[in-house]
Scaffold this motif. Structure first.
Motif, PDB file in Angstrom:
ATOM      1  N   GLU A  29       0.672  -1.137   0.085  1.00 45.00           N
ATOM      2  CA  GLU A  29      -0.002  -0.088  -0.079  1.00 45.00           C
ATOM      3  C   GLU A  29       1.002   1.134   0.011  1.00 45.00           C
ATOM      4  OE1 GLU A  29      -0.461  -2.664   2.036  1.00 45.00           O
ATOM      5  OE2 GLU A  29      -2.005  -3.370   1.062  1.00 45.00           O
ATOM      6  N   THR A  30       1.820   1.206   0.897  1.00 44.24           N
ATOM      7  CA  THR A  30       2.759   2.295   0.695  1.00 44.24           C
ATOM      8  C   THR A  30       3.484   2.698  -0.812  1.00 44.24           C
ATOM      9  OG1 THR A  30       3.521   2.123   3.139  1.00 44.24           O
ATOM     10  CG2 THR A  30       5.023   3.543   1.955  1.00 44.24           C
ATOM     11  N   ILE A  31       3.708   1.499  -1.215  1.00 50.13           N
ATOM     12  CA  ILE A  31       4.365   1.720  -2.497  1.00 50.13           C
ATOM     13  C   ILE A  31       3.416   2.388  -3.612  1.00 50.13           C
ATOM     14  CG2 ILE A  31       5.546   0.349  -4.598  1.00 50.13           C
ATOM     15  CD1 ILE A  31       6.708  -1.344  -2.484  1.00 50.13           C
ATOM     16  N   LEU A  32       2.347   1.599  -3.300  1.00 52.36           N
ATOM     17  CA  LEU A  32       1.315   2.113  -4.486  1.00 52.36           C
ATOM     18  C   LEU A  32       0.866   3.730  -4.148  1.00 52.36           C
ATOM     19  CD1 LEU A  32      -0.984  -1.024  -4.420  1.00 52.36           C
ATOM     20  CD2 LEU A  32       0.281  -0.114  -6.353  1.00 52.36           C
ATOM     21  N   LYS A  33       0.669   4.114  -3.087  1.00 49.01           N
ATOM     22  CA  LYS A  33       0.374   5.499  -2.642  1.00 49.01           C
ATOM     23  C   LYS A  33       1.525   6.634  -3.354  1.00 49.01           C
ATOM     24  CE  LYS A  33      -1.964   4.696   1.534  1.00 49.01           C
ATOM     25  NZ  LYS A  33      -1.968   5.126   2.841  1.00 49.01           N
ATOM     26  N   ARG A  88      -2.981  -1.497 -12.659  1.00 48.16           N
ATOM     27  CA  ARG A  88      -2.196  -0.747 -11.640  1.00 48.16           C
ATOM     28  C   ARG A  88      -3.171  -0.550 -10.558  1.00 48.16           C
ATOM     29  NH1 ARG A  88      -0.379   4.564 -14.187  1.00 48.16           N
ATOM     30  NH2 ARG A  88      -1.482   3.726 -15.849  1.00 48.16           N
ATOM     31  N   ASN A  89      -4.477  -0.600 -10.711  1.00 55.93           N
ATOM     32  CA  ASN A  89      -5.493  -0.233  -9.870  1.00 55.93           C
ATOM     33  C   ASN A  89      -6.314  -1.478  -9.172  1.00 55.93           C
ATOM     34  OD1 ASN A  89      -5.343   2.777 -10.542  1.00 55.93           O
ATOM     35  ND2 ASN A  89      -6.551   2.302 -12.403  1.00 55.93           N
ATOM     36  N   ASP A  90      -6.030  -2.651  -9.747  1.00 58.49           N
ATOM     37  CA  ASP A  90      -6.728  -3.643  -9.248  1.00 58.49           C
ATOM     38  C   ASP A  90      -5.668  -4.892  -9.529  1.00 58.49           C
ATOM     39  OD1 ASP A  90      -8.677  -5.578  -8.371  1.00 58.49           O
ATOM     40  OD2 ASP A  90      -9.195  -6.032 -10.442  1.00 58.49           O
ATOM     41  N   GLN A  91      -4.755  -4.884  -8.286  1.00 56.83           N
ATOM     42  CA  GLN A  91      -3.699  -5.894  -8.146  1.00 56.83           C
ATOM     43  C   GLN A  91      -4.177  -6.942  -7.127  1.00 56.83           C
ATOM     44  OE1 GLN A  91       0.098  -4.546  -7.912  1.00 56.83           O
ATOM     45  NE2 GLN A  91       0.027  -3.276  -9.695  1.00 56.83           N
ATOM     46  N   VAL A  92      -4.837  -7.922  -7.768  1.00 49.65           N
ATOM     47  CA  VAL A  92      -5.436  -8.810  -6.844  1.00 49.65           C
ATOM     48  C   VAL A  92      -5.003 -10.334  -7.356  1.00 49.65           C
ATOM     49  CG1 VAL A  92      -7.299  -7.541  -6.143  1.00 49.65           C
ATOM     50  CG2 VAL A  92      -7.445  -9.111  -8.213  1.00 49.65           C
ATOM     51  N   GLN A 126       1.668   9.246  -6.789  1.00 51.03           N
ATOM     52  CA  GLN A 126       1.965  10.807  -6.938  1.00 51.03           C
ATOM     53  C   GLN A 126       2.697  11.129  -8.138  1.00 51.03           C
ATOM     54  OE1 GLN A 126       4.454  11.201  -3.235  1.00 51.03           O
ATOM     55  NE2 GLN A 126       2.642  10.408  -2.107  1.00 51.03           N
ATOM     56  N   LYS A 127       2.752  10.307  -9.198  1.00 46.87           N
ATOM     57  CA  LYS A 127       3.244  10.334 -10.575  1.00 46.87           C
ATOM     58  C   LYS A 127       4.596  10.137 -10.626  1.00 46.87           C
ATOM     59  CE  LYS A 127      -0.175  13.723 -12.261  1.00 46.87           C
ATOM     60  NZ  LYS A 127      -0.578  14.739 -12.983  1.00 46.87           N
ATOM     61  N   ILE A 128       4.838   9.106  -9.449  1.00 49.46           N
ATOM     62  CA  ILE A 128       6.377   8.664  -9.403  1.00 49.46           C
ATOM     63  C   ILE A 128       6.613   7.215 -10.170  1.00 49.46           C
ATOM     64  CG2 ILE A 128       8.159   8.150  -7.883  1.00 49.46           C
ATOM     65  CD1 ILE A 128       7.013  10.086  -5.842  1.00 49.46           C
ATOM     66  N   ASN A 129       7.455   6.911 -10.842  1.00 47.38           N
ATOM     67  CA  ASN A 129       7.617   5.763 -11.498  1.00 47.38           C
ATOM     68  C   ASN A 129       8.621   4.830 -10.950  1.00 47.38           C
ATOM     69  OD1 ASN A 129       5.585   6.367 -13.539  1.00 47.38           O
ATOM     70  ND2 ASN A 129       7.074   7.614 -14.608  1.00 47.38           N
ATOM     71  N   ILE A 130       9.697   5.240 -10.500  1.00 51.50           N
ATOM     72  CA  ILE A 130      10.875   4.597  -9.795  1.00 51.50           C
ATOM     73  C   ILE A 130      11.112   5.046  -8.317  1.00 51.50           C
ATOM     74  CG2 ILE A 130      13.381   4.075 -10.018  1.00 51.50           C
ATOM     75  CD1 ILE A 130      11.948   2.923 -12.353  1.00 51.50           C
ATOM     76  N   ILE A 131      11.014   4.241  -7.462  1.00 52.99           N
ATOM     77  CA  ILE A 131      11.482   4.441  -6.080  1.00 52.99           C
ATOM     78  C   ILE A 131      12.319   3.821  -5.470  1.00 52.99           C
ATOM     79  CG2 ILE A 131      10.363   4.873  -3.772  1.00 52.99           C
ATOM     80  CD1 ILE A 131       7.481   4.857  -5.255  1.00 52.99           C
TER      81      ILE A 131
END
Length: 142
Positions: free
Chosen positions: A80-84, A136-140, A88-93
């Motif tokens: 969840e932290t990564i997805l948040k 990206r919105n539904d990773q199940v 924020q329009k970030i692609n690489i963290i």
């Protein structure tokens, strides 16, 4: 070179060298490291373009255009932290340990693959029978 290591470059290099290295490695962002291999800043393709357009010389130190206030996560972040952060329009963290050394890269384009890798580590070969949604919105898991 481990895949995440391709994102690391010494903070003491010149602007032109960083541009060349990034093109060779086919990356759009790099993370600058100090003499102790601690991540201290980021530099993106856009940072380099803006610097050159504003009159910076390719022999300028890359530290002059780097972003020391970049987004990063502590080791073992939750999904969840990564997805948040990706929202924020970030692609690489970069994921850093307590000493700010790179331990992994969270990549928006390959995030489902990272989930699958973790599933194989947790449940073994039975993970091959699971399907991971690619949205990206539904990773199940189904």
């Amino acid at each position: 070179m481990k895949s995440e290591e391709k994102y690391l470059i010494s903070a003491k290099v010149r602007l032109g060298d960083v541009d060349k290295i990034m093109r060779e490695r086919k990356i759009k962002i790099t993370f600058l490291i100090d003499y102790n291999s601690r991540v201290i800043a980021s530099v993106s393709e856009g940072d380099i373009r803006r610097a050159i357009l504003s009159g910076k010389n390719v022999d300028s130190p890359v530290e002059e255009i780097s972003n020391s206030d970049f987004v990063w996560l502590n080791a073992n972040p939750s999904r969840e932290t990564i997805l948040k952060k990706f929202d924020q329009k970030i692609n690489i963290i970069p994921i850093l340990d307590k000493t700010r050394r790179l331990v992994d890269i969270a990549n928006k384009d390959f995030f489902p693959a990272q989930i699958e890798k973790r599933l194989f580590a947790i449940i073994g070969e039975n993970a091959g029978y699971l399907h991971i949604a690619r949205s990206r919105n539904d990773q199940v898991i189904t």
